[in-house]
Design a protein around this motif. Structure first.
Motif, mmCIF file in Angstrom:
data_model
loop_
_atom_site.group_PDB
_atom_site.id
_atom_site.type_symbol
_atom_site.label_atom_id
_atom_site.label_comp_id
_atom_site.label_asym_id
_atom_site.label_seq_id
_atom_site.Cartn_x
_atom_site.Cartn_y
_atom_site.Cartn_z
ATOM 1 N N GLY A 1 0.811 -1.219 0.000
ATOM 2 C CA GLY A 1 0.000 0.000 0.000
ATOM 3 C C GLY A 1 0.839 1.259 0.000
ATOM 4 N N LEU A 2 1.702 1.390 0.995
ATOM 5 C CA LEU A 2 2.549 2.574 1.053
ATOM 6 C C LEU A 2 3.532 2.607 -0.114
ATOM 7 C CD1 LEU A 2 3.416 3.028 4.843
ATOM 8 C CD2 LEU A 2 1.909 4.430 3.436
ATOM 9 N N GLY A 3 4.066 1.430 -0.472
ATOM 10 C CA GLY A 3 5.035 1.380 -1.570
ATOM 11 C C GLY A 3 4.421 1.815 -2.890
ATOM 12 N N GLY A 4 3.200 1.361 -3.180
ATOM 13 C CA GLY A 4 2.544 1.764 -4.413
ATOM 14 C C GLY A 4 2.284 3.260 -4.466
ATOM 15 N N ILE A 5 1.812 3.818 -3.359
ATOM 16 C CA ILE A 5 1.536 5.256 -3.322
ATOM 17 C C ILE A 5 2.824 6.062 -3.474
ATOM 18 C CG2 ILE A 5 0.729 7.124 -1.823
ATOM 19 C CD1 ILE A 5 -1.326 5.089 -0.691
ATOM 20 N N VAL A 6 3.853 5.668 -2.726
ATOM 21 C CA VAL A 6 5.125 6.394 -2.798
ATOM 22 C C VAL A 6 5.737 6.283 -4.196
ATOM 23 C CG1 VAL A 6 7.510 6.437 -1.945
ATOM 24 C CG2 VAL A 6 5.610 6.232 -0.328
ATOM 25 N N LEU A 7 5.715 5.075 -4.778
ATOM 26 C CA LEU A 7 6.294 4.886 -6.114
ATOM 27 C C LEU A 7 5.544 5.709 -7.160
ATOM 28 C CD1 LEU A 7 8.359 3.427 -7.871
ATOM 29 C CD2 LEU A 7 6.722 1.544 -8.114
ATOM 30 N N GLY A 8 4.224 5.702 -7.087
ATOM 31 C CA GLY A 8 3.448 6.497 -8.028
ATOM 32 C C GLY A 8 3.744 7.983 -7.920
ATOM 33 N N LEU A 9 3.875 8.462 -6.691
ATOM 34 C CA LEU A 9 4.166 9.888 -6.493
ATOM 35 C C LEU A 9 5.580 10.242 -6.948
ATOM 36 C CD1 LEU A 9 2.455 10.387 -3.024
ATOM 37 C CD2 LEU A 9 1.655 11.234 -5.229
ATOM 38 N N ILE A 10 6.526 9.325 -6.754
ATOM 39 C CA ILE A 10 7.891 9.570 -7.218
ATOM 40 C C ILE A 10 7.925 9.659 -8.746
ATOM 41 C CG2 ILE A 10 10.154 8.486 -7.475
ATOM 42 C CD1 ILE A 10 9.867 7.426 -4.610
ATOM 43 N N TRP A 11 7.293 8.703 -9.417
ATOM 44 C CA TRP A 11 7.318 8.672 -10.882
ATOM 45 C C TRP A 11 6.493 9.809 -11.499
ATOM 46 C CZ3 TRP A 11 6.899 2.684 -11.990
ATOM 47 C CH2 TRP A 11 8.169 2.137 -11.830
ATOM 48 N N GLN A 12 5.496 10.301 -10.751
ATOM 49 C CA GLN A 12 4.672 11.379 -11.298
ATOM 50 C C GLN A 12 5.486 12.615 -11.644
ATOM 51 O OE1 GLN A 12 3.859 14.507 -9.836
ATOM 52 N NE2 GLN A 12 2.502 15.038 -11.539
ATOM 53 N N THR A 13 6.525 12.873 -10.889
ATOM 54 C CA THR A 13 7.303 14.093 -11.115
ATOM 55 C C THR A 13 7.980 14.104 -12.482
ATOM 56 O OG1 THR A 13 9.236 13.100 -10.028
ATOM 57 C CG2 THR A 13 7.732 14.390 -8.647
ATOM 58 N N THR A 14 8.246 12.919 -13.066
ATOM 59 C CA THR A 14 8.894 12.870 -14.381
ATOM 60 C C THR A 14 7.956 12.380 -15.484
ATOM 61 O OG1 THR A 14 9.745 10.657 -13.849
ATOM 62 C CG2 THR A 14 11.204 12.536 -13.450
ATOM 63 N N LEU A 15 6.949 11.566 -15.137
ATOM 64 C CA LEU A 15 6.088 10.975 -16.155
ATOM 65 C C LEU A 15 4.737 11.653 -16.288
ATOM 66 C CD1 LEU A 15 6.810 7.188 -15.400
ATOM 67 C CD2 LEU A 15 7.873 8.642 -17.133
ATOM 68 N N GLY A 16 4.306 12.405 -15.252
ATOM 69 C CA GLY A 16 3.002 13.059 -15.312
ATOM 70 C C GLY A 16 1.877 12.147 -14.842
ATOM 71 N N LEU B 1 2.445 4.068 -15.562
ATOM 72 C CA LEU B 1 3.422 3.767 -14.516
ATOM 73 C C LEU B 1 3.201 4.602 -13.262
ATOM 74 C CD1 LEU B 1 6.701 3.387 -16.612
ATOM 75 C CD2 LEU B 1 5.357 1.579 -15.512
ATOM 76 N N VAL B 2 2.349 5.609 -13.347
ATOM 77 C CA VAL B 2 1.954 6.401 -12.185
ATOM 78 C C VAL B 2 0.607 5.918 -11.649
ATOM 79 C CG1 VAL B 2 1.326 8.710 -11.375
ATOM 80 C CG2 VAL B 2 3.269 8.412 -12.923
ATOM 81 N N LEU B 3 -0.367 5.823 -12.530
ATOM 82 C CA LEU B 3 -1.720 5.442 -12.112
ATOM 83 C C LEU B 3 -1.769 4.002 -11.615
ATOM 84 C CD1 LEU B 3 -3.796 7.119 -14.967
ATOM 85 C CD2 LEU B 3 -3.381 7.972 -12.657
ATOM 86 N N GLY B 4 -0.983 3.100 -12.241
ATOM 87 C CA GLY B 4 -0.980 1.706 -11.815
ATOM 88 C C GLY B 4 -0.534 1.530 -10.376
ATOM 89 N N PRO B 5 0.693 1.989 -10.018
ATOM 90 C CA PRO B 5 1.114 1.867 -8.614
ATOM 91 C C PRO B 5 0.192 2.584 -7.634
ATOM 92 C CG PRO B 5 3.002 2.323 -10.015
ATOM 93 C CD PRO B 5 1.783 2.469 -10.878
ATOM 94 N N LEU B 6 -0.318 3.766 -8.014
ATOM 95 C CA LEU B 6 -1.229 4.478 -7.111
ATOM 96 C C LEU B 6 -2.496 3.663 -6.863
ATOM 97 C CD1 LEU B 6 -0.997 8.188 -8.349
ATOM 98 C CD2 LEU B 6 -0.164 7.271 -6.180
#
Length: 470
Positions: free
Chosen positions: A210-225, A230-235
């Protein structure tokens, strides 16, 4: 833990501060070493990103599981294991022969940091009460604030004068300082009550996903939008896992995270205030740091110096705030602190461009620093003081996760808030949004936090000592 005397409380403070500083140094000091790492090991931008993101991912995703482990097996033991693992991985990072090796060591270093982060504060919570706890947390706040200020400067100096490898190897110094107090605290720890039920691995796994998916999505959002799979999936996976985690805690006979904690008005309101306040701090610091460099033309070093007034008051006012909070109760500082900081960002939002540092930025940074000094220690002490004995680790983990995820969400949303471009208009929007978040923290504290004074009616710590005995 057995009730410590004054010397024992000093050991608790030393262990909590030094272990927290280990994590802080490698959270913020490594960024200045990235160009040197890339020059020596290659790997381009991808390596630089994952040297930072791999660490943040495991640090953020493992917090809840680490808190539960600390409550089950003992805060002192988990803190010692986390410190040893963190030190070992620091050496591995410092001796890394290749980029892939460095990223792997950083991922494991973040996992060790997750063991340290909730355990450091839980150590204070488990060993003290009332005004003593508040004073210990105030001193912890002051020293960790100093470490946060010093880490980028230390990192830059080590890279400039020596090598990027020293940024990791320098962790051997605080680890050596920690060895003796951790050993003494471990020997003096009270035996843990026998636990017959098995450790809930399913809950731990759901918390990590849970936390890993949210954190990963937020990290990738800064470069991928936001539109990237790859952002929406982990979130999406993270949110489903968090919901499943909450459902399992509701049904479990011995939940890792007792949801009854959130029926405690103080714990719930304090964590909501944490979300607003740390979301604001993440967004505000991010925007001000960029604006000072991109729009006002300051160097990275000058921008860092320009933001010092936002941190330094915690070094000098923590003891005073602790004493005042003991007399007034936590509601007043937890409401006034965010309000003072909000006034600083209102000042920034209303300043007419082009901005000048001494006229338009210095004053708001001072107000932000004063607000932080007034708010942070009472907030942390009040939230953790609402946690029953035996749940200090997971209570600290919840508060740490709330702060970390809120900051990541706010930074990830910064592009939408400023309108895609950090010009004068965008900066005004961003600072106004930061002020609103801080105002929400003030209002939440005013409504949800009790006004009872800490230490009222002769309340004393478990050791039978008052705050002034420290």
């Amino acid at each position: 833990m057995n009730a410590p005397d004054a010397a024992g409380l000093r050991r608790v403070l030393l262990a909590a501060v030094t272990s927290s500083c280990l994590v802080i140094i490698d959270s913020s000091g490594v960024s200045l070493a990235l160009p040197a790492i890339q020059r020596e090991l290659g790997g381009g931008l991808l390596l630089q990103q994952w040297v930072v993101d791999g660490y943040l991912l495991t640090l953020g995703s493992l917090l809840l599981a680490a808190g539960a482990v600390a409550d089950r097996f003992g805060t002192e033991r988990v803190l010692a294991v986390g410190t040893a693992a963190f030190t070992l991985m620091s050496v591995a990072c410092g001796l890394a022969p290749a980029g892939w090796f460095l990223v792997g060591a950083r991922v494991l270093q973040g996992a060790a940091g997750a063991l340290i982060t909730p355990s450091a504060l839980a150590l204070i919570t488990a060993s003290s009460e009332g005004p003593v706890r508040l004073r210990l947390i105030a001193r912890w706040t002051a020293w960790t604030a100093a470490a946060s200020v010093a880490a980028p400067f230390v990192g830059g100096a080590l890279v400039t004068l020596g090598s990027w490898r020293l940024v990791f190897l320098v962790n051997l110094v605080p680890a050596a300082v920690l060895a003796r107090p951790l050993a003494v605290l471990h020997r003096g720890a009270a035996p843990r009550p026998a636990r017959t039920e098995p450790f809930d691995l399913a809950s731990a796994a759901l918390g990590v996903v849970g936390l890993g998916g949210i954190v990963l999505g937020l990290i990738w959002q800064t470069t991928l939008g936001w539109g990237s799979a790859l952002v929406l999936g982990p979130l999406g996976v993270g949110m489903v896992a968090v919901s499943a985690y909450a459902g399992r805690q509701r049904r479990a006979a011995s939940p890792q995270l007792p949801l009854a904690l959130f029926r405690n008005r103080t714990f719930a309101a304090g964590n909501v205030a944490t979300v607003w306040a740390y979301g604001a701090l993440g967004l505000g610091a991010f925007l001000v740091g960029l604006y000072l460099q991109q729009r006002m033309g300051l160097t990275a070093f000058a921008a860092g110096m320009g933001m010092l007034p936002a941190t330094l008051p915690m070094l000098f006012l923590s003891g005073t705030v602790a004493r005042l909070t003991g007399r007034t109760g936590p509601r007043l500082p937890m409401s006034a602190g965010p309000a003072i900081a909000a006034a600083g960002f209102v000042w920034l939002a209303l300043s007419a461009p082009p901005l000048e540092y001494w006229r338009d930025v210095f004053g708001p940074m001072v107000l932000l620093g004063l607000g932080l000094a007034v708010m942070v220690a009472p907030l942390t002490s009040t939230v953790l003081g609402a946690v029953p004995a035996g749940s200090e680790g997971v209570g600290s983990a919840v508060n740490n996760a709330a702060a970390r995820v809120a900051s990541l969400v706010a930074i990830a949303a910064s592009g939408a808030i400023v309108g895609g471009v950090l010009d004068d208009v965008g900066f005004r929007r961003g600072t106004a949004a930061t002020a609103l978040l801080l105002a929400a923290a003030a209002a939440t504290s005013a409504v949800g936090i009790p006004a009872a004074r800490i230490g009222a009616r002769g309340h004393r710590t478990r050791s039978g000592r008052d705050a002034h005995d420290l």
